[in-house]
Design an enzyme around this catalytic site. Structure first.
Site, PDB file in Angstrom:
ATOM      1  N   PRO A 102       0.822  -1.206   0.000  1.00  0.00           N
ATOM      2  CA  PRO A 102       0.000   0.000   0.000  1.00  0.00           C
ATOM      3  C   PRO A 102       0.862   1.265   0.000  1.00  0.00           C
ATOM      4  O   PRO A 102       1.939   1.287   0.603  1.00  0.00           O
ATOM      5  CB  PRO A 102      -0.770  -0.110   1.316  1.00  0.00           C
ATOM      6  CG  PRO A 102       0.143  -0.888   2.208  1.00  0.00           C
ATOM      7  CD  PRO A 102       0.922  -1.828   1.329  1.00  0.00           C
ATOM      8  N   GLY A 103       0.395   2.267  -0.683  1.00  0.00           N
ATOM      9  CA  GLY A 103       1.061   3.572  -0.658  1.00  0.00           C
ATOM     10  C   GLY A 103       0.033   4.624  -0.293  1.00  0.00           C
ATOM     11  O   GLY A 103      -0.031   5.099   0.852  1.00  0.00           O
ATOM     12  N   CYS A 107       2.939  28.411 -16.908  1.00  0.00           N
ATOM     13  CA  CYS A 107       2.415  28.799 -18.232  1.00  0.00           C
ATOM     14  C   CYS A 107       1.844  27.610 -18.984  1.00  0.00           C
ATOM     15  O   CYS A 107       2.397  27.164 -19.996  1.00  0.00           O
ATOM     16  CB  CYS A 107       3.526  29.447 -19.043  1.00  0.00           C
ATOM     17  SG  CYS A 107       4.033  30.966 -18.290  1.00  0.00           S
ATOM     18  N   GLU A 108       0.783  27.052 -18.464  1.00  0.00           N
ATOM     19  CA  GLU A 108       0.081  25.925 -19.092  1.00  0.00           C
ATOM     20  C   GLU A 108      -1.387  26.070 -18.726  1.00  0.00           C
ATOM     21  O   GLU A 108      -1.707  26.349 -17.565  1.00  0.00           O
ATOM     22  CB  GLU A 108       0.550  24.584 -18.499  1.00  0.00           C
ATOM     23  CG  GLU A 108       1.992  24.254 -18.641  1.00  0.00           C
ATOM     24  CD  GLU A 108       2.348  23.598 -19.962  1.00  0.00           C
ATOM     25  OE1 GLU A 108       1.440  23.173 -20.700  1.00  0.00           O
ATOM     26  OE2 GLU A 108       3.559  23.533 -20.251  1.00  0.00           O
ATOM     27  N   ARG A 147      -1.380  15.968 -10.141  1.00  0.00           N
ATOM     28  CA  ARG A 147      -2.491  15.020 -10.294  1.00  0.00           C
ATOM     29  C   ARG A 147      -3.718  15.619 -10.997  1.00  0.00           C
ATOM     30  O   ARG A 147      -4.307  14.963 -11.857  1.00  0.00           O
ATOM     31  CB  ARG A 147      -2.880  14.422  -8.935  1.00  0.00           C
ATOM     32  CG  ARG A 147      -1.752  13.585  -8.306  1.00  0.00           C
ATOM     33  CD  ARG A 147      -2.211  12.802  -7.098  1.00  0.00           C
ATOM     34  NE  ARG A 147      -3.070  11.708  -7.463  1.00  0.00           N
ATOM     35  CZ  ARG A 147      -4.375  11.711  -7.369  1.00  0.00           C
ATOM     36  NH1 ARG A 147      -5.011  12.753  -6.847  1.00  0.00           N
ATOM     37  NH2 ARG A 147      -5.071  10.668  -7.758  1.00  0.00           N
ATOM     38  N   TYR A 203      -4.304  13.411 -14.214  1.00  0.00           N
ATOM     39  CA  TYR A 203      -5.386  12.418 -14.104  1.00  0.00           C
ATOM     40  C   TYR A 203      -6.763  13.078 -13.998  1.00  0.00           C
ATOM     41  O   TYR A 203      -7.725  12.403 -13.658  1.00  0.00           O
ATOM     42  CB  TYR A 203      -5.229  11.573 -12.831  1.00  0.00           C
ATOM     43  CG  TYR A 203      -3.888  10.946 -12.591  1.00  0.00           C
ATOM     44  CD1 TYR A 203      -3.274  10.134 -13.548  1.00  0.00           C
ATOM     45  CD2 TYR A 203      -3.242  11.114 -11.368  1.00  0.00           C
ATOM     46  CE1 TYR A 203      -2.064   9.531 -13.289  1.00  0.00           C
ATOM     47  CE2 TYR A 203      -2.023  10.505 -11.101  1.00  0.00           C
ATOM     48  CZ  TYR A 203      -1.439   9.715 -12.069  1.00  0.00           C
ATOM     49  OH  TYR A 203      -0.234   9.102 -11.799  1.00  0.00           O
TER      50      TYR A 203
END
Ligand SMILES: Cc1ncc(COP(=O)(O)O)c(C=O)c1O
Length: 416
Positions: free
Chosen positions: A275-276, A342-343, A313, A317
Site C-alpha cells: 500500500p502507498g 504557463c500551461e 495530479r 489524471y
C-alpha cells in the site's frame, strides 16, 4: 483519524494552526500528519492481523525520508520501482531483506545494486527480465529471488493511466502465459522462485476487483505450489483507495480484510501487500497562498503560489482534490484555483464552489500526501516546495525548500 480539523474556525494540522506553519516555513508547503500516517498503517495491520501480511510501503507514493522511516519504525518493508528507491528506503532505515523491487524496465545496473544489497525479491514483469536476472545473479550474488507479476485482466474501474491489471497494460505477464514464464524461471540457473505478484491499479474504491483477481490467481498458485517447493509468497500489491471527494466513502479496510482473509488464508501462502496511497494520501495537504483574484467575463480565478509542478495530479489524471480555507468562511465563490505556470493545464481545482478567499489568504489542498510531492518538478524553474511533518504540537521541516542553486546544480555551458 481526522488529521486536519477546524478549531474556532482555524484549520489545524494535528495541534498546530496551519497559518502558523505557513508563517514559519512559507508557501507552497506540504504538511504531513505523523499520527495520521501511523493510524492508517495500524488500521491496516490490525484489520489484516489474521493473515499477518508483510506490509511493504510503496515508496513511490511519498519518498521523503521522514515518511519512510516512520513506516520502518512500524515494522514495514518497502515496495520500490528503481535502484534510487532502494537507496532511499535503506537510508531511511528499511532492512534490505524487506525490500521488493517491481518495474518493467530494470537495468543491469539496478539489478546488480539490488542483488548486492540482498533485497527480499524481484517482482519480475517479463521473460527477458528473468533471463537478465539469471545472468546478473550468476555474476553478482549467486541467486536472485523472483515472484512473477501476473496480469489477471480485471477492470479496477479507475483512471486509465493508473489501471495496471488489464490485458493491454504494459505490466506483468498474462495469466495464460504465467505457467510458461515460471517454467522458464525454473530452467534458468541462479533463480529461486519464491512467489507470485499482482497489482491491478490504483486507487481502488471497492473490494470486488481484488476478489475477481484472486479468483483467477489462486488456482495458478495451487499449481505453482505443487510444482515449485520454494514457492511460498502471494503479493497482492497495493491500490487501496482513499476519499478524495465529499461524496466518496472512505475505503473500508475492515470490509477488505473480512472479504479477502478467507481466500488468502486458504492459499496457505505468506501474504505480501504494497500500500502507498492508503497510508499517506489523506495525511497530507498542500498549503498555498492566494496571490490574486482574477475575473474574466466567463470565470473567476483564484491564483495561488502552488502549481502543477507542485501537484500534477489534477492536470495528469483530472484528479479531484478538496480545497479548504485556513480560516473558515461561509461565503463561497465559483471558479478555478490556478497556479502561475504557463500551461492551461495548471489548475489545482476547476469549476468549483470555493471559499470566498482574498489576496493573501491561505488555502489547503487536501489529500496531498500521496503522489503529490513525489511527482513534483521544478518546471518553470520553480523551486520544489518544502515539506513539514507535524507531530502533536510539534512541527519539523523534513525537506528544505529547493533553492535556485539546487535547480541549476549540475548544469554547465559548453566551452566550445
Ligand atoms: C507494483 C505496485 N505496487 C504498489 C503500488 C502502490 O499503489 P497505491 O499507492 O495505490 O497503494 C503501485 C502503484 O503504482 C505499484 O505499481
Amino acid at each position: 483519524m481526522e488529521c486536519f480539523t477546524y478549531r474556532r474556525n482555524e484549520l489545524f494540522a494535528e495541534d498546530v494552526p496551519v497559518a502558523e506553519l505557513a508563517r514559519q516555513y512559507d508557501t507552497p508547503l506540504y504538511v504531513y500528519s505523523r499520527s495520521g500516517m501511523q493510524a492508517q498503517y495500524r488500521a491496516l495491520a490490525s484489520a489484516m492481523a489474521e493473515v499477518g501480511p508483510h506490509i511493504h510501503f510503496a515508496v513511490k507514493s511519498n519518498s521523503s525520508a521522514a515518511v519512510i522511516s516512520l513506516f520502518a519504525e512500524e515494522g514495514a518493508g518497502a515496495d520500490v520501482v528503481s535502484a534510487g528507491e532502494i537507496f532511499r528506503a535503506m537510508r531511511a532505515g528499511i532492512d534490505p531483506a524487506k525490500i521488493v523491487f517491481a518495474g518493467v524496465g530494470k537495468t543491469e545496473f539496478e539489478i546488480d545494486y539490488a542483488l548486492e544489497q540482498g533485497i527480499h525479491f524481484f517482482t519480475v514483469e517479463s521473460e527477458p527480465e528473468l533471463e537478465r536476472l539469471s545472468k546478473r545473479a550468476a555474476a553478482v550474488s549467486g541467486v536472485a529471488r523472483v515472484a512473477i507479476r501476473v496480469n489477471p485482466d480485471v477492470d479496477p474501474k479507475t483512471h486509465k493511466y493508473t489501471s495496471t491489471g488489464k490485458k493491454e497494460s504494459k505490466f506483468g505477464v498474462d495469466l495464460e502465459r504465467a505457467l510458461k514464464a515460471y517454467e522458464l524461471a525454473a530452467r534458468l540457473p541462479h533463480l529461486e522462485i519464491v512467489g507470485i505478484h499482482m497489482h491491478i491499479g490504483s486507487p481502488l474504491m471497492s473490494v470486488a476487483p481484488y476478489e475477481q483477481a484472486l479468483e483467477k490467481v489462486l488456482p495458478v498458485c495451487d499449481v505453482l505450489k505443487k510444482r515449485y517447493p520454494t514457492f511460498r509468497i502471494l503479493d497482492i500489491g497495493g491500490g487501496l483507495g482513499i476519499k478524495y471527494t465529499e461524496e466518496e466513502t472512505p475505503f473500508d479496510v475492515k470490509e477488505f480484510a473480512r472479504r479477502l482473509t478467507p481466500m488468502l488464508k486458504q492459499s496457505g501462502l505468506e501474504i505480501g501487500m504494497e500500500p502507498g496511497r492508503f497510508l499517506v494520501g489523506n495525511a497530507g495537504i498542500l498549503l498555498t497562498r492566494v496571490q490574486y483574484i482574477k475575473d474574466n467575463p466567463f470565470k473567476k480565478f483564484v491564483v495561488v503560489d502552488g502549481a502543477m509542478n507542485d501537484l500534477i495530479r489534477p492536470a495528469l489524471y483530472e484528479a479531484y482534490h478538496g480545497v479548504l480555507p485556513a480560516r473558515k468562511t461561509e461565503a463561497t465563490i465559483l471558479g478555478d484555483v490556478v497556479g502561475p505556470v504557463c500551461e492551461s493545464g495548471d489548475f489545482l481545482a476547476r469549476d468549483r464552489e470555493l471559499p470566498a478567499v482574498k489576496q493573501g489568504d491561505l488555502l489547503a489542498i487536501q489529500s496531498a500526501g500521496a503522489y503529490a510531492f513525489a511527482m513534483s518538478s521544478s518546471y518553470n524553474s520553480r523551486p520544489r516546495a518544502a515539506e513539514v511533518m507535524v507531530h502533536g504540537e510539534r512541527s519539523q521541516l523534513i525537506r528544505a525548500r529547493e533553492t535556485w542553486q539546487d535547480i541549476v546544480r549540475g548544469e554547465c555551458i559548453p566551452n566550445w
